[in-house]
Design an enzyme around this catalytic site. Structure first.
Site, PDB file in Angstrom:
ATOM      1  N   SER A   1       0.873  -1.180   0.000  1.00  0.00           N
ATOM      2  CA  SER A   1       0.000   0.000   0.000  1.00  0.00           C
ATOM      3  C   SER A   1       0.903   1.220   0.000  1.00  0.00           C
ATOM      4  CB  SER A   1      -0.907   0.001   1.238  1.00  0.00           C
ATOM      5  OG  SER A   1      -1.787  -1.095   1.211  1.00  0.00           O
TER       6      SER A   1
ATOM      7  N   LYS B   1      -6.712   1.595  -3.498  1.00  0.00           N
ATOM      8  CA  LYS B   1      -6.425   1.106  -2.146  1.00  0.00           C
ATOM      9  C   LYS B   1      -6.619   2.202  -1.102  1.00  0.00           C
ATOM     10  CE  LYS B   1      -5.183  -1.466   1.262  1.00  0.00           C
ATOM     11  NZ  LYS B   1      -3.947  -2.235   1.406  1.00  0.00           N
TER      12      LYS B   1
ATOM     13  N   LYS C   1      -0.399   5.239   8.150  1.00  0.00           N
ATOM     14  CA  LYS C   1       0.340   5.609   6.939  1.00  0.00           C
ATOM     15  C   LYS C   1      -0.598   5.735   5.742  1.00  0.00           C
ATOM     16  CE  LYS C   1       1.928   2.322   4.671  1.00  0.00           C
ATOM     17  NZ  LYS C   1       1.468   1.379   3.611  1.00  0.00           N
TER      18      LYS C   1
END
Length: 302
Positions: free
Chosen positions: A108, A182, A250
């Site tokens: 990701s 994503k 994150k």
């Protein structure tokens, strides 16, 4: 850059390279090995690759050596800095990948980095696909991950036999589109987890049993994949990592980085704040379902 599209269809043909054998990566590699592919792995700590070696995986000592032995190199690592170093470093994947080779980043990461990797790969007469996943360690173990692919459509189609070992592939568009998908996924997941945690804490404060509450609401409008995957663990206060809390912080941080002025996402900002609370409490390596611990603390519950 006239290299024809590579032929990656039959299991005996493409040599697969893999970097990232953590909670999810090791399970994903196991499925590829079980399908009959030749796989070489790179790990900084080679002892972590022992189980995969018993299943037939070979090892390489550097990312460059791995690339030299592979036609397709997958990466599934922690963050964008790791990806950049592994792909673009002086001893990195693109320095060793032969013309016509393909890199597939399943981390990701940032859409902008995916676009940069694609451009750098094409300059070397190679190809780059961004293909982050959703489904957690359960999806990795069961081979049921949702895979969001961005890049050249023909390359993604050629890679599907390999990627289908790990889950269901959805082509999202050009380079960076998989990563954009994503991030949107993580906005939904984060908000779902926070909603589930708040609903459960409210139920307990109202005198209800958390598991009975879950059973009552799971088949109604409140039910979701997040509830199915994480509800019972929340109720049992089982925070074993399926996906690290620090990683969703994150991921949600990339909303602001990518959205800029065109994406006002207040819910994502609140979710990031609550997951950041987990990290601040020293729980960044726990599972994302542990966000319920933050809600419990806010309500004076142990």
């Amino acid at each position: 850059m006239e290299t024809p599209y590579p032929n990656l269809i039959t299991p005996s043909t493409p040599r697969i390279g893999w970097i990232g054998i953590g909670i999810m990566g090791s399970a994903m590699v196991s499925h590829i090995l079980a399908a009959g592919y030749s796989v070489t792995i790179y790990a900084r700590d080679v002892t972590k690759s022992t189980d995969l070696q018993t299943k037939g995986a070979r090892t390489a000592t550097t990312p460059r050596e791995l690339a030299e032995k592979s036609d397709v190199v997958f990466t599934m690592v922690g963050n964008a800095n790791d990806v950049r170093s592994l792909l673009l470093g002086p001893d990195g994947i693109l320095s060793g990948l032969r013309p016509g080779g393909v890199t597939v980043d399943m981390t990701s990461s940032q859409p902008a980095l995916a676009r940069e990797l694609h451009a750098q790969a094409r300059r070397r007469d190679c190809w780059a696909v961004d293909a982050p996943v959703s489904g957690g360690d359960a999806g990795a173990r069961e081979g049921t991950l949702a895979i969001f692919a961005g890049g050249d459509l023909k390359i993604v189609e050629l890679l599907k036999p390999v990627m289908k070992c790990m889950g269901t592939v959805k082509y999202m568009g050009g380079a960076g589109s998989g990563q954009g998908c994503k991030i949107g996924n993580q906005i939904c997941v984060g908000s779902n987890l926070v909603g589930l945690a708040e609903g459960m804490v409210f139920a307990e404060k109202a005198g209800l049993d958390a598991k009975k509450w879950l059973e009552a609401v799971k088949d109604g409008a409140a039910g979701s994949a997040v509830m199915r995957l994480f509800g019972e663990m929340m109720a049992e206060r089982e925070y074993k990592a399926t996906g690290f809390a620090e990683y969703i912080v994150k991921d949600l941080g990339m909303v602001a980085e990518e959205g800029g002025d065109v994406a006002a996402m207040p819910g994502a900002g609140l979710s990031k704040q609550l997951f950041s609370g987990m990290v601040a409490n020293g729980d960044g390596k726990l599972g994302i379902q542990g966000v319920v611990s933050v809600i419990r603390r806010l309500n004076g519950m142990s």
